[in-house]
Design a protein around this motif. Sequence first.
Motif, mmCIF file in Angstrom:
data_model
loop_
_atom_site.group_PDB
_atom_site.id
_atom_site.type_symbol
_atom_site.label_atom_id
_atom_site.label_comp_id
_atom_site.label_asym_id
_atom_site.label_seq_id
_atom_site.Cartn_x
_atom_site.Cartn_y
_atom_site.Cartn_z
ATOM 1 N N VAL A 110 -44.612 -6.957 -74.986
ATOM 2 C CA VAL A 110 -44.814 -6.249 -73.734
ATOM 3 C C VAL A 110 -45.523 -4.946 -74.090
ATOM 4 C CG1 VAL A 110 -42.757 -7.286 -72.683
ATOM 5 C CG2 VAL A 110 -42.571 -5.054 -73.795
ATOM 6 N N THR A 111 -46.017 -4.249 -73.084
ATOM 7 C CA THR A 111 -46.689 -2.974 -73.312
ATOM 8 C C THR A 111 -46.128 -1.961 -72.331
ATOM 9 O OG1 THR A 111 -48.682 -4.139 -74.033
ATOM 10 C CG2 THR A 111 -48.938 -1.825 -73.447
ATOM 11 N N ASP A 112 -45.724 -0.809 -72.832
ATOM 12 C CA ASP A 112 -45.154 0.209 -71.950
ATOM 13 C C ASP A 112 -46.270 0.900 -71.165
ATOM 14 O OD1 ASP A 112 -46.191 2.460 -73.378
ATOM 15 O OD2 ASP A 112 -44.251 3.443 -73.380
ATOM 16 N N PRO A 113 -45.934 1.751 -70.187
ATOM 17 C CA PRO A 113 -46.963 2.379 -69.344
ATOM 18 C C PRO A 113 -47.969 3.248 -70.096
ATOM 19 C CG PRO A 113 -44.804 2.594 -68.320
ATOM 20 C CD PRO A 113 -44.587 2.045 -69.706
ATOM 21 N N ASN A 114 -47.652 3.668 -71.319
ATOM 22 C CA ASN A 114 -48.576 4.472 -72.118
ATOM 23 C C ASN A 114 -49.367 3.642 -73.119
ATOM 24 O OD1 ASN A 114 -48.357 7.440 -71.477
ATOM 25 N ND2 ASN A 114 -46.197 6.888 -71.630
ATOM 26 N N GLY A 115 -49.230 2.320 -73.048
ATOM 27 C CA GLY A 115 -49.978 1.446 -73.948
ATOM 28 C C GLY A 115 -49.283 1.165 -75.261
ATOM 29 N N VAL A 116 -48.017 1.564 -75.411
ATOM 30 C CA VAL A 116 -47.273 1.279 -76.643
ATOM 31 C C VAL A 116 -46.877 -0.196 -76.620
ATOM 32 C CG1 VAL A 116 -45.223 1.796 -78.018
ATOM 33 C CG2 VAL A 116 -46.416 3.650 -76.802
ATOM 34 N N VAL A 117 -47.310 -0.935 -77.638
ATOM 35 C CA VAL A 117 -47.006 -2.361 -77.743
ATOM 36 C C VAL A 117 -45.610 -2.522 -78.333
ATOM 37 C CG1 VAL A 117 -47.677 -4.552 -78.809
ATOM 38 C CG2 VAL A 117 -49.441 -2.949 -78.012
ATOM 39 N N ILE A 118 -44.780 -3.293 -77.629
ATOM 40 C CA ILE A 118 -43.408 -3.545 -78.068
ATOM 41 C C ILE A 118 -43.270 -5.045 -78.281
ATOM 42 C CG2 ILE A 118 -40.972 -3.341 -77.495
ATOM 43 C CD1 ILE A 118 -41.898 -0.990 -75.591
ATOM 44 N N GLN A 119 -42.886 -5.410 -79.482
ATOM 45 C CA GLN A 119 -42.775 -6.821 -79.861
ATOM 46 C C GLN A 119 -41.309 -7.170 -80.106
ATOM 47 O OE1 GLN A 119 -45.743 -8.643 -82.499
ATOM 48 N NE2 GLN A 119 -44.083 -8.887 -83.966
ATOM 49 N N PHE A 120 -40.925 -8.333 -79.630
ATOM 50 C CA PHE A 120 -39.588 -8.861 -79.862
ATOM 51 C C PHE A 120 -39.734 -10.079 -80.757
ATOM 52 C CE2 PHE A 120 -39.550 -6.562 -75.938
ATOM 53 C CZ PHE A 120 -38.413 -5.780 -76.054
ATOM 54 N N VAL A 121 -38.928 -10.130 -81.825
ATOM 55 C CA VAL A 121 -39.061 -11.140 -82.863
ATOM 56 C C VAL A 121 -37.715 -11.808 -83.105
ATOM 57 C CG1 VAL A 121 -39.586 -11.511 -85.310
ATOM 58 C CG2 VAL A 121 -40.854 -9.785 -84.018
ATOM 59 N N GLU A 122 -37.788 -13.099 -83.339
ATOM 60 C CA GLU A 122 -36.622 -13.858 -83.805
ATOM 61 C C GLU A 122 -37.144 -14.816 -84.863
ATOM 62 O OE1 GLU A 122 -33.076 -15.648 -81.335
ATOM 63 O OE2 GLU A 122 -34.832 -16.930 -81.146
ATOM 64 N N TRP A 123 -36.418 -14.948 -85.942
ATOM 65 C CA TRP A 123 -36.863 -15.814 -87.029
ATOM 66 C C TRP A 123 -36.304 -17.217 -86.808
ATOM 67 C CZ3 TRP A 123 -40.698 -14.398 -90.020
ATOM 68 C CH2 TRP A 123 -41.026 -13.042 -90.058
ATOM 69 N N ALA A 124 -37.203 -18.173 -86.711
ATOM 70 C CA ALA A 124 -36.831 -19.582 -86.617
ATOM 71 C C ALA A 124 -36.731 -20.133 -88.037
ATOM 72 C CB ALA A 124 -37.884 -20.362 -85.829
ATOM 73 N N THR A 125 -36.029 -21.191 -88.197
ATOM 74 C CA THR A 125 -35.949 -21.822 -89.506
ATOM 75 C C THR A 125 -37.246 -22.573 -89.750
ATOM 76 O OG1 THR A 125 -33.577 -22.079 -89.238
ATOM 77 C CG2 THR A 125 -34.637 -23.404 -90.951
ATOM 78 N N PRO A 126 -38.001 -22.198 -90.778
ATOM 79 C CA PRO A 126 -39.272 -22.893 -91.047
ATOM 80 C C PRO A 126 -39.015 -24.381 -91.333
ATOM 81 C CG PRO A 126 -39.063 -20.934 -92.416
ATOM 82 C CD PRO A 126 -37.739 -21.151 -91.729
ATOM 83 N N ALA A 127 -39.953 -25.188 -90.892
ATOM 84 C CA ALA A 127 -39.843 -26.648 -91.136
ATOM 85 C C ALA A 127 -39.944 -26.917 -92.638
ATOM 86 C CB ALA A 127 -40.953 -27.362 -90.402
ATOM 87 N N ALA A 128 -39.160 -27.867 -93.106
ATOM 88 C CA ALA A 128 -39.221 -28.256 -94.518
ATOM 89 C C ALA A 128 -40.562 -28.932 -94.777
ATOM 90 C CB ALA A 128 -38.069 -29.180 -94.864
ATOM 91 N N GLY A 129 -41.155 -28.648 -95.896
ATOM 92 C CA GLY A 129 -42.453 -29.256 -96.110
ATOM 93 C C GLY A 129 -42.752 -29.385 -97.495
#
Length: 129
Positions: A110-129
């Motif tokens: 999302v981006t706040d009214p002043n243009g500050v980019v805010i990112q929300f992250v969650e780590w998924a379990t990478p697929a085995a490969g």
Amino acid sequence: MNVTTTTLSLTVDDVTASRDFLTTHLGYHETAAADGFASLSRADAAADIVLLQRGIEVLPEGQRDQRASGLILAFTVSDLADVLARLEDDGVTITLPLREEPWGERLFQVTDPNGVVIQFVEWATPAAG
């Protein structure tokens, strides 16, 4: 060295707009304020945020006219889908839709009214490969 608190200081044009966005949508509360200044905190381990109005004299002269840009304020959360749904319900514009990167990072922005980019992250379990 014993770091007890992490604080991000962001220079913005409209302190009130960013403060209101962060307190309304991200669970921050104001701990101190003055003209052109707001200090925000959360009860959990998230970083504190200080908002400074562009041009304020407490900044070094060479930095007074700079704005927070070229950065992403990222929060790792354990309930990404819930955060996304709540922000959408609040009418917050999602500026980067939910995606999953090949290395297992799920995120949206999302981006706040002043243009500050805010990112929300969650780590998924990478697929085995």
